[in-house]
Scaffold this motif. Structure first.
Motif, PDB file in Angstrom:
ATOM      1  N   ASP A 181     -16.117   8.325  -0.151  1.00  0.00           N
ATOM      2  CA  ASP A 181     -17.321   9.007  -0.651  1.00  0.00           C
ATOM      3  C   ASP A 181     -17.361   8.997  -2.173  1.00  0.00           C
ATOM      4  O   ASP A 181     -18.429   8.818  -2.776  1.00  0.00           O
ATOM      5  CB  ASP A 181     -17.345  10.456  -0.157  1.00  0.00           C
ATOM      6  N   ARG A 182     -16.219   9.180  -2.795  1.00  0.00           N
ATOM      7  CA  ARG A 182     -16.159   9.316  -4.252  1.00  0.00           C
ATOM      8  C   ARG A 182     -16.125   7.973  -4.980  1.00  0.00           C
ATOM      9  O   ARG A 182     -16.405   7.916  -6.173  1.00  0.00           O
ATOM     10  CB  ARG A 182     -14.906  10.103  -4.639  1.00  0.00           C
ATOM     11  N   MET A 183     -15.730   6.908  -4.271  1.00  0.00           N
ATOM     12  CA  MET A 183     -15.545   5.613  -4.932  1.00  0.00           C
ATOM     13  C   MET A 183     -16.367   4.537  -4.218  1.00  0.00           C
ATOM     14  O   MET A 183     -15.821   3.632  -3.581  1.00  0.00           O
ATOM     15  CB  MET A 183     -14.058   5.249  -4.949  1.00  0.00           C
ATOM     16  N   PRO A 184     -17.682   4.576  -4.346  1.00  0.00           N
ATOM     17  CA  PRO A 184     -18.523   3.590  -3.661  1.00  0.00           C
ATOM     18  C   PRO A 184     -18.356   2.177  -4.208  1.00  0.00           C
ATOM     19  O   PRO A 184     -18.769   1.220  -3.552  1.00  0.00           O
ATOM     20  CB  PRO A 184     -19.937   4.118  -3.902  1.00  0.00           C
ATOM     21  N   GLU A 185     -17.741   2.032  -5.372  1.00  0.00           N
ATOM     22  CA  GLU A 185     -17.561   0.701  -5.959  1.00  0.00           C
ATOM     23  C   GLU A 185     -16.388  -0.053  -5.342  1.00  0.00           C
ATOM     24  O   GLU A 185     -16.240  -1.266  -5.554  1.00  0.00           O
ATOM     25  CB  GLU A 185     -17.342   0.824  -7.467  1.00  0.00           C
ATOM     26  N   ALA A 186     -15.538   0.621  -4.572  1.00  0.00           N
ATOM     27  CA  ALA A 186     -14.375  -0.012  -3.947  1.00  0.00           C
ATOM     28  C   ALA A 186     -14.608  -0.158  -2.446  1.00  0.00           C
ATOM     29  O   ALA A 186     -15.391   0.585  -1.842  1.00  0.00           O
ATOM     30  CB  ALA A 186     -13.116   0.818  -4.200  1.00  0.00           C
ATOM     31  N   ASP A 187     -13.932  -1.123  -1.837  1.00  0.00           N
ATOM     32  CA  ASP A 187     -13.946  -1.279  -0.385  1.00  0.00           C
ATOM     33  C   ASP A 187     -12.651  -0.711   0.189  1.00  0.00           C
ATOM     34  O   ASP A 187     -11.554  -0.989  -0.326  1.00  0.00           O
ATOM     35  CB  ASP A 187     -14.057  -2.756   0.011  1.00  0.00           C
ATOM     36  N   PHE A 188     -12.760   0.075   1.263  1.00  0.00           N
ATOM     37  CA  PHE A 188     -11.615   0.691   1.915  1.00  0.00           C
ATOM     38  C   PHE A 188     -11.424   0.055   3.289  1.00  0.00           C
ATOM     39  O   PHE A 188     -12.380  -0.092   4.057  1.00  0.00           O
ATOM     40  CB  PHE A 188     -11.827   2.199   2.055  1.00  0.00           C
ATOM     41  N   HIS A 189     -10.171  -0.292   3.589  1.00  0.00           N
ATOM     42  CA  HIS A 189      -9.853  -0.974   4.844  1.00  0.00           C
ATOM     43  C   HIS A 189      -8.737  -0.221   5.558  1.00  0.00           C
ATOM     44  O   HIS A 189      -7.648  -0.029   4.992  1.00  0.00           O
ATOM     45  CB  HIS A 189      -9.430  -2.416   4.570  1.00  0.00           C
ATOM     46  N   VAL A 190      -9.008   0.193   6.793  1.00  0.00           N
ATOM     47  CA  VAL A 190      -8.051   0.929   7.604  1.00  0.00           C
ATOM     48  C   VAL A 190      -7.660   0.046   8.787  1.00  0.00           C
ATOM     49  O   VAL A 190      -8.515  -0.344   9.584  1.00  0.00           O
ATOM     50  CB  VAL A 190      -8.655   2.257   8.101  1.00  0.00           C
ATOM     51  N   VAL A 191      -6.354  -0.260   8.890  1.00  0.00           N
ATOM     52  CA  VAL A 191      -5.845  -1.121   9.955  1.00  0.00           C
ATOM     53  C   VAL A 191      -4.939  -0.276  10.846  1.00  0.00           C
ATOM     54  O   VAL A 191      -3.931   0.273  10.376  1.00  0.00           O
ATOM     55  CB  VAL A 191      -5.059  -2.316   9.393  1.00  0.00           C
ATOM     56  N   GLY A 192      -5.281  -0.176  12.136  1.00  0.00           N
ATOM     57  CA  GLY A 192      -4.467   0.584  13.066  1.00  0.00           C
ATOM     58  C   GLY A 192      -5.280   1.641  13.790  1.00  0.00           C
ATOM     59  O   GLY A 192      -6.467   1.843  13.523  1.00  0.00           O
ATOM     60  N   GLY A 193      -4.622   2.306  14.733  1.00  0.00           N
ATOM     61  CA  GLY A 193      -5.261   3.381  15.465  1.00  0.00           C
ATOM     62  C   GLY A 193      -5.523   3.044  16.918  1.00  0.00           C
ATOM     63  O   GLY A 193      -5.815   1.895  17.253  1.00  0.00           O
ATOM     64  N   THR A 194      -5.381   4.042  17.768  1.00  0.00           N
ATOM     65  CA  THR A 194      -5.733   3.878  19.175  1.00  0.00           C
ATOM     66  C   THR A 194      -7.252   3.887  19.315  1.00  0.00           C
ATOM     67  O   THR A 194      -7.982   4.300  18.393  1.00  0.00           O
ATOM     68  CB  THR A 194      -5.139   5.014  20.013  1.00  0.00           C
ATOM     69  N   GLU A 195      -7.763   3.480  20.469  1.00  0.00           N
ATOM     70  CA  GLU A 195      -9.205   3.458  20.680  1.00  0.00           C
ATOM     71  C   GLU A 195      -9.796   4.860  20.554  1.00  0.00           C
ATOM     72  O   GLU A 195     -10.877   5.036  19.983  1.00  0.00           O
ATOM     73  CB  GLU A 195      -9.521   2.855  22.044  1.00  0.00           C
ATOM     74  N   ALA A 196      -9.088   5.863  21.082  1.00  0.00           N
ATOM     75  CA  ALA A 196      -9.594   7.233  20.997  1.00  0.00           C
ATOM     76  C   ALA A 196      -9.665   7.704  19.545  1.00  0.00           C
ATOM     77  O   ALA A 196     -10.660   8.322  19.126  1.00  0.00           O
ATOM     78  CB  ALA A 196      -8.716   8.167  21.821  1.00  0.00           C
ATOM     79  N   ASP A 197      -8.628   7.420  18.772  1.00  0.00           N
ATOM     80  CA  ASP A 197      -8.625   7.840  17.368  1.00  0.00           C
ATOM     81  C   ASP A 197      -9.680   7.089  16.567  1.00  0.00           C
ATOM     82  O   ASP A 197     -10.342   7.663  15.690  1.00  0.00           O
ATOM     83  CB  ASP A 197      -7.245   7.616  16.756  1.00  0.00           C
ATOM     84  N   LEU A 198      -9.851   5.802  16.854  1.00  0.00           N
ATOM     85  CA  LEU A 198     -10.871   5.026  16.148  1.00  0.00           C
ATOM     86  C   LEU A 198     -12.265   5.582  16.414  1.00  0.00           C
ATOM     87  O   LEU A 198     -13.084   5.714  15.495  1.00  0.00           O
ATOM     88  CB  LEU A 198     -10.797   3.558  16.580  1.00  0.00           C
TER      89      LEU A 198
END
Length: 382
Positions: free
Chosen positions: A213-230
């Motif tokens: 939310d605070r850094m719209p100029e950057a791209d954030f990538h999240v790798v991992g997580g179960t289907e329920a958590d995703l």
């Protein structure tokens, strides 16, 4: 040395404990030991477990289902593991994280118990007391010094003369192979900020959303997580520059690491373990930190006391208060504006990894209680 490695978790699985165990067996095989893994049979399947985890050695992996009997089921499985060990040929050493199977295997060969948390269940504590009294037990391996200290208080007998050797050995990583970076979605030229790991409570996913939310100029990538958590987190994340990539096989993570500019380890004051239960914040030794280090990446991590056993602010990372979003943003912006600092932190982190925190270093360290012992006799089948 012939080693029977006992694991109470399932292989294969999406959980970090499976990665840890497979990496350890791989390192033991690299060191010239004949290792055989005895694990839980889970619901996940794959055609080639060694390809899934990316191991170099094709050591045998035997899995045993859990009988559906309350309290008794784990003990039945433990005795089946013992019988399998005998059928396969009694090893020189038994090593592992499976409490009941270690107790059941008592007397077959000298053993070492590895633990990653202090159990709060009175049933698990009772089994541990049985194991710690075993004449076969040569050593106990703790994943952090904080955990070793807490075990010393919980089990005063560990401090007594003549007790099992005690070894502190954090998680580790291997030097990564060469190869390409993955093609990430997002904007050309945007800073790529990465996180790899589960999305359980306390892993800091809410911090990542706040930073996006605070850094719209950057791209954030999240790798991992179960289907329920995703599903849970995707419903709460509306930022177009925040990408959830889902679970990837452990062998397929290196291309993601190569694509990141900065990586995050936003552990909170309470950190859940597998399946989102418990609290391991006092003792956690995250593999992701060491994998970040192995790739020479600049890390921003929570300044939890246990993480400071390995991470040093301004030397191999930047440390910030776990729940202070302002501090997280400031640290990331500081790194974004200073490529030389990013390179210096990453270079030092990789150097420390290669000299101290490889799986091979760990394999040699945890087998120290077996040093000088004679190989076990190999009785015939019974």
């Amino acid at each position: 040395m012939r080693i029977a490695y006992l694991h109470s978790g399932s292989i294969p699985s999406v959980y970090a404990n499976g990665v840890h165990v497979m990496r350890m067996c791989d390192a033991l095989a690299d060191a010239g030991h004949d290792v055989r893994l005895y694990a839980l049979r889970g619901e996940m399947t794959c055609d080639d477990v060694h390809a899934y985890y990316g191991t170099r050695n094709r050591f045998p992996v035997r899995t045993f289902p859990m009988p559906r009997l309350p309290l008794l089921g784990p003990w039945l499985r433990a005795w089946r593991v013992r019988r399998a060990i005998r059928r396969d040929g009694v090893p020189d050493a038994v090593y592992g994280r499976d409490l009941r199977a270690l107790v059941a295997a008592g007397g077959l060969a000298p053993s070492v118990y590895e633990t990653h948390l202090l159990w709060d269940s009175r049933w698990e504590r009772a089994v541990e007391r049985l194991l710690l009294r075993s004449r076969s037990l040569r050593g106990v391996v703790f994943v952090s010094q904080a955990l070793a200290d807490d075990y010393g208080r919980a089990f005063p007998a560990l401090r007594a003369a003549g007790g099992p050797a005690q070894v502190t050995a954090s998680d580790c990583a291997d030097p990564p192979p060469s190869g390409p970076a993955t093609e990430l979605p997002g904007r050309p030229g945007a800073l790529k900020i990465g996180y790899v790991g589960h999305l359980y409570p306390g892993r800091g996913t809410d911090i990542i959303l706040a930073l996006a939310d605070r850094m719209p100029e950057a791209d954030f990538h999240v790798v991992g997580g179960t289907e329920a958590d995703l599903q849970h987190w995707r419903e709460r994340a509306g930022q177009p520059h925040l990408y959830f990539h889902g679970h990837r096989p452990p062998s397929g993570l290196h291309p993601y690491y190569r694509a990141f500019d900065i990586v995050l380890a936003p552990y909170q004051q309470r950190v859940a373990c597998a399946q989102g239960i418990g609290d391991i914040s006092r003792w956690v030794s995250p593999m992701k930190l060491f994998e970040y280090m192995s790739h020479g990446l600049p890390v921003v991590a929570s300044g939890l006391p246990v993480l400071r056993e390995v991470m040093t602010d301004g030397v191999n990372c930047l440390l910030v208060p776990p729940d202070d979003v302002d501090a997280w943003e400031h640290a990331i912006r500081r790194l974004a504006a200073d490529p030389e600092l990013r390179a210096a932190l990453g270079t030092e982190a990789r150097s420390q990894l290669l000299t101290t925190y490889t799986w091979r270093h760990r394999a040699d360290r945890v087998l120290a209680p077996f040093a000088g012992q004679r190989p076990a006799a190999r009785p015939g089948r019974r």
